[in-house]
Design a protein around this motif. Sequence first.
Motif, PDB file in Angstrom:
ATOM      1  N   ILE A  56       0.829  -1.204   0.000  1.00  0.00           N
ATOM      2  CA  ILE A  56       0.000   0.000   0.000  1.00  0.00           C
ATOM      3  C   ILE A  56       0.868   1.260   0.000  1.00  0.00           C
ATOM      4  CG2 ILE A  56      -0.303  -0.079   2.518  1.00  0.00           C
ATOM      5  CD1 ILE A  56      -2.768   1.357  -0.062  1.00  0.00           C
ATOM      6  N   PHE A  57       2.034   1.212   0.641  1.00  0.00           N
ATOM      7  CA  PHE A  57       2.952   2.360   0.589  1.00  0.00           C
ATOM      8  C   PHE A  57       3.529   2.534  -0.813  1.00  0.00           C
ATOM      9  CE2 PHE A  57       2.584   2.564   5.132  1.00  0.00           C
ATOM     10  CZ  PHE A  57       2.896   3.879   5.449  1.00  0.00           C
ATOM     11  N   SER A  58       3.711   1.423  -1.540  1.00  0.00           N
ATOM     12  CA  SER A  58       4.157   1.509  -2.936  1.00  0.00           C
ATOM     13  C   SER A  58       3.105   2.218  -3.788  1.00  0.00           C
ATOM     14  CB  SER A  58       4.424   0.110  -3.493  1.00  0.00           C
ATOM     15  OG  SER A  58       5.508  -0.499  -2.841  1.00  0.00           O
ATOM     16  N   LEU A  59       1.826   1.890  -3.566  1.00  0.00           N
ATOM     17  CA  LEU A  59       0.741   2.530  -4.325  1.00  0.00           C
ATOM     18  C   LEU A  59       0.641   4.021  -3.999  1.00  0.00           C
ATOM     19  CD1 LEU A  59      -2.145  -0.118  -4.084  1.00  0.00           C
ATOM     20  CD2 LEU A  59      -0.353   0.087  -5.812  1.00  0.00           C
ATOM     21  N   ILE A  60       0.771   4.352  -2.725  1.00  0.00           N
ATOM     22  CA  ILE A  60       0.745   5.767  -2.313  1.00  0.00           C
ATOM     23  C   ILE A  60       1.876   6.533  -2.991  1.00  0.00           C
ATOM     24  CG2 ILE A  60       1.084   7.336  -0.342  1.00  0.00           C
ATOM     25  CD1 ILE A  60      -0.255   5.085   1.383  1.00  0.00           C
ATOM     26  N   ALA A  61       3.050   5.907  -3.035  1.00  0.00           N
ATOM     27  CA  ALA A  61       4.217   6.548  -3.654  1.00  0.00           C
ATOM     28  C   ALA A  61       4.030   6.729  -5.158  1.00  0.00           C
ATOM     29  CB  ALA A  61       5.465   5.718  -3.373  1.00  0.00           C
ATOM     30  N   MET A  62       3.350   5.795  -5.797  1.00  0.00           N
ATOM     31  CA  MET A  62       3.066   5.928  -7.228  1.00  0.00           C
ATOM     32  C   MET A  62       2.236   7.176  -7.492  1.00  0.00           C
ATOM     33  SD  MET A  62       2.209   1.922  -8.033  1.00  0.00           S
ATOM     34  CE  MET A  62       1.519   2.146  -9.663  1.00  0.00           C
ATOM     35  N   ALA A  63       1.169   7.336  -6.717  1.00  0.00           N
ATOM     36  CA  ALA A  63       0.299   8.509  -6.882  1.00  0.00           C
ATOM     37  C   ALA A  63       1.040   9.796  -6.541  1.00  0.00           C
ATOM     38  CB  ALA A  63      -0.943   8.364  -5.999  1.00  0.00           C
ATOM     39  N   ALA A  64       1.832   9.761  -5.473  1.00  0.00           N
ATOM     40  CA  ALA A  64       2.574  10.950  -5.037  1.00  0.00           C
ATOM     41  C   ALA A  64       3.599  11.372  -6.087  1.00  0.00           C
ATOM     42  CB  ALA A  64       3.267  10.668  -3.705  1.00  0.00           C
ATOM     43  N   ASN A  65       4.280  10.393  -6.663  1.00  0.00           N
ATOM     44  CA  ASN A  65       5.306  10.689  -7.670  1.00  0.00           C
ATOM     45  C   ASN A  65       4.687  11.306  -8.913  1.00  0.00           C
ATOM     46  OD1 ASN A  65       8.165  10.546  -8.066  1.00  0.00           O
ATOM     47  ND2 ASN A  65       7.863   8.923  -9.558  1.00  0.00           N
ATOM     48  N   PHE A  66       3.576  10.721  -9.371  1.00  0.00           N
ATOM     49  CA  PHE A  66       2.870  11.262 -10.538  1.00  0.00           C
ATOM     50  C   PHE A  66       2.367  12.674 -10.257  1.00  0.00           C
ATOM     51  CE2 PHE A  66      -0.730  12.122 -13.206  1.00  0.00           C
ATOM     52  CZ  PHE A  66      -0.442  11.532 -14.415  1.00  0.00           C
ATOM     53  N   SER A  67       1.770  12.853  -9.081  1.00  0.00           N
ATOM     54  CA  SER A  67       1.212  14.152  -8.706  1.00  0.00           C
ATOM     55  C   SER A  67       2.271  15.243  -8.697  1.00  0.00           C
ATOM     56  CB  SER A  67       0.564  14.044  -7.323  1.00  0.00           C
ATOM     57  OG  SER A  67       0.089  15.300  -6.894  1.00  0.00           O
ATOM     58  N   ALA A  68       3.435  14.937  -8.138  1.00  0.00           N
ATOM     59  CA  ALA A  68       4.493  15.935  -8.022  1.00  0.00           C
ATOM     60  C   ALA A  68       5.132  16.250  -9.363  1.00  0.00           C
ATOM     61  CB  ALA A  68       5.565  15.430  -7.044  1.00  0.00           C
ATOM     62  N   ILE A  69       5.359  15.240 -10.185  1.00  0.00           N
ATOM     63  CA  ILE A  69       6.074  15.439 -11.454  1.00  0.00           C
ATOM     64  C   ILE A  69       5.182  16.070 -12.520  1.00  0.00           C
ATOM     65  CG2 ILE A  69       7.195  14.225 -13.375  1.00  0.00           C
ATOM     66  CD1 ILE A  69       8.217  12.210 -11.219  1.00  0.00           C
ATOM     67  N   VAL A  70       3.947  15.584 -12.625  1.00  0.00           N
ATOM     68  CA  VAL A  70       3.024  16.082 -13.660  1.00  0.00           C
ATOM     69  C   VAL A  70       2.229  17.282 -13.160  1.00  0.00           C
ATOM     70  CG1 VAL A  70       1.111  15.416 -15.186  1.00  0.00           C
ATOM     71  CG2 VAL A  70       2.884  13.756 -14.629  1.00  0.00           C
ATOM     72  N   ARG A  71       2.089  17.406 -11.834  1.00  0.00           N
ATOM     73  CA  ARG A  71       1.328  18.466 -11.173  1.00  0.00           C
ATOM     74  C   ARG A  71      -0.165  18.325 -11.464  1.00  0.00           C
ATOM     75  NH1 ARG A  71       4.987  22.314 -10.077  1.00  0.00           N
ATOM     76  NH2 ARG A  71       6.362  20.656 -10.788  1.00  0.00           N
ATOM     77  N   SER A  72      -0.621  17.065 -11.450  1.00  0.00           N
ATOM     78  CA  SER A  72      -2.044  16.761 -11.641  1.00  0.00           C
ATOM     79  C   SER A  72      -2.488  15.812 -10.538  1.00  0.00           C
ATOM     80  CB  SER A  72      -2.271  16.119 -13.017  1.00  0.00           C
ATOM     81  OG  SER A  72      -1.887  16.990 -14.057  1.00  0.00           O
ATOM     82  N   PRO A  73      -2.720  16.340  -9.323  1.00  0.00           N
ATOM     83  CA  PRO A  73      -3.008  15.470  -8.175  1.00  0.00           C
ATOM     84  C   PRO A  73      -4.295  14.661  -8.299  1.00  0.00           C
ATOM     85  CG  PRO A  73      -3.351  17.782  -7.608  1.00  0.00           C
ATOM     86  CD  PRO A  73      -2.684  17.765  -8.936  1.00  0.00           C
ATOM     87  N   LEU A  74      -5.333  15.254  -8.892  1.00  0.00           N
ATOM     88  CA  LEU A  74      -6.604  14.535  -9.024  1.00  0.00           C
ATOM     89  C   LEU A  74      -6.452  13.352  -9.973  1.00  0.00           C
ATOM     90  CD1 LEU A  74      -9.520  14.411  -8.145  1.00  0.00           C
ATOM     91  CD2 LEU A  74     -10.100  16.013  -9.995  1.00  0.00           C
ATOM     92  N   THR A  75      -5.783  13.577 -11.106  1.00  0.00           N
ATOM     93  CA  THR A  75      -5.521  12.474 -12.040  1.00  0.00           C
ATOM     94  C   THR A  75      -4.678  11.404 -11.371  1.00  0.00           C
ATOM     95  OG1 THR A  75      -5.584  14.015 -13.912  1.00  0.00           O
ATOM     96  CG2 THR A  75      -4.572  11.875 -14.302  1.00  0.00           C
ATOM     97  N   ALA A  76      -3.684  11.834 -10.592  1.00  0.00           N
ATOM     98  CA  ALA A  76      -2.801  10.886  -9.905  1.00  0.00           C
ATOM     99  C   ALA A  76      -3.593   9.948  -8.997  1.00  0.00           C
ATOM    100  CB  ALA A  76      -1.750  11.645  -9.089  1.00  0.00           C
ATOM    101  N   MET A  77      -4.468  10.523  -8.176  1.00  0.00           N
ATOM    102  CA  MET A  77      -5.290   9.702  -7.263  1.00  0.00           C
ATOM    103  C   MET A  77      -6.144   8.713  -8.052  1.00  0.00           C
ATOM    104  SD  MET A  77      -6.942  12.596  -4.788  1.00  0.00           S
ATOM    105  CE  MET A  77      -6.129  14.169  -4.603  1.00  0.00           C
ATOM    106  N   LEU A  78      -6.896   9.245  -9.019  1.00  0.00           N
ATOM    107  CA  LEU A  78      -7.847   8.419  -9.759  1.00  0.00           C
ATOM    108  C   LEU A  78      -7.151   7.352 -10.583  1.00  0.00           C
ATOM    109  CD1 LEU A  78     -10.271  11.265 -10.872  1.00  0.00           C
ATOM    110  CD2 LEU A  78     -10.755   9.471  -9.204  1.00  0.00           C
ATOM    111  N   LEU A  79      -6.003   7.698 -11.175  1.00  0.00           N
ATOM    112  CA  LEU A  79      -5.286   6.746 -12.014  1.00  0.00           C
ATOM    113  C   LEU A  79      -4.856   5.520 -11.218  1.00  0.00           C
ATOM    114  CD1 LEU A  79      -4.151   6.259 -14.870  1.00  0.00           C
ATOM    115  CD2 LEU A  79      -2.033   7.337 -14.118  1.00  0.00           C
ATOM    116  N   ILE A  80      -4.279   5.744 -10.047  1.00  0.00           N
ATOM    117  CA  ILE A  80      -3.836   4.620  -9.220  1.00  0.00           C
ATOM    118  C   ILE A  80      -5.025   3.813  -8.727  1.00  0.00           C
ATOM    119  CG2 ILE A  80      -2.535   3.943  -7.157  1.00  0.00           C
ATOM    120  CD1 ILE A  80      -0.913   5.190  -9.535  1.00  0.00           C
TER     121      ILE A  80
END
Length: 444
Positions: A363-387
């Motif tokens: 579950i920490f790996s999944l959280i990190a996936m969303a966090a990494n996408f959110s920070a790099i792309v700057r699209s937090p909503l997409t990051a959450m939903l995508l994961i």
Amino acid sequence: MKKIYKMESNTHYLKKLNLIAYGSIIGILVGVLISIYRKLVVFMQGKMIMFYESGKSSILSFLLVLFVIIIFGLIVGLLTQIEPKIGGSGIPQVAGQMKGLMRINWKKVLPFKFVGGLIGLATGLTVGREGPSVQMGATVGQAIAEIRKKDDKNKKLFITAGAAAGLSSAFNAPISGFVFVLEELHQKFDKYIFLIAASAAFLADYVSDFVFGTKPVINVGHLKEIPIDKYYLIILLAVLIGFLSQYFIKGIYFVKRFYQKLRLPTYLKIVIPFVVTAIAIIIFPNLFGSGEEFIFLPFELNPDIKTQILLLTAKFILLLLAFCSGMPGGIFLPMLVLGALIGNIFASIMVSVGLLTQDYIMIFSLIAMAANFSAIVRSPLTAMLLILEMTGAFIYFLPIGLGAMIAYLMIDVIKIKPVYEMLLEMMVKKINFTLSIKFILDIL
């Protein structure tokens, strides 16, 4: 007054129906196209894994593998040199097209991107399928708009629908598909954009589900819920990823500049990552492809922290070499894989000091996936939903959402541009520089 109001209402209603109809058509066409693309990638990757394995048998076999890979690299390089707009993920090009900064010839971009992206993925380079899927989807939308002789405003709506369908069918993630185009391409909510993008995304997903089944792309099953008193670790992980993500963006910038300074034609630059990756795969076969199998390491015999750090470093270097060369290929999935590895490393350290148990690592790996996408792309909503869509783990919306938002806020404090915005700026500067040189030469 009532008649006027009724006429206006009918006009808006018909426009909405029209957009839904076109969105549905675009979604079906893109769904079929990307499903074929995905099927071909899987088939060819299976053949290439065996081919790389044969390179271990003798020096002659090794040289034969390298020779074939160089040929593949030259094909992709020549396609990219002929049509530079197929280079990279394709998302900055779609964004540039939407902003009126560049024009796209879909008749060249669509087939060239399909073939170039397919070869890059099939040969095991560290790139993803989602960027090419988004750009190919956008070209399908553009093609329909031009065939139907739509004006610029409607053409942009059709391109948006195609892009949403492309992401949806790449990951079986329809909600992420239309949210991404709203958040990243338009950066606003509009009911007409929503209608055409959502209908395209859902129909594309329907086609993908029909071909690949309805199981999540990353099926993690049911995971143990994180106790509330452990949420401070999520915040700590998200802050760490927000800080580290700047080096991902800077890495792409500096390696792209390095390639630009190389006095080599485009087709030879693109051969470099093909050769380096081929050698790496022959020596270490687990480095083949985007590395999505690394997401599942916590379910297997999880390697020690040192090995995970080596994997993270190797995949990051191979990603930079491949993506920054200008070859067709995305960074979505490799970016998520890097996030998963960071999350795994972090959680493994927490396990070693007694703050977590082994069954929380995934579950920490999944959280990190969303966090990494959110920070790099700057699209937090997409990051959450995508994961959440990719894993089907909607029960973890709170921890995944928290990680995405904290990482987003962290990188915002650092004040570094989102990766696609940076790539678009670099692309536009290069185009303007080329046009300036051409203008001067024409005068002379």
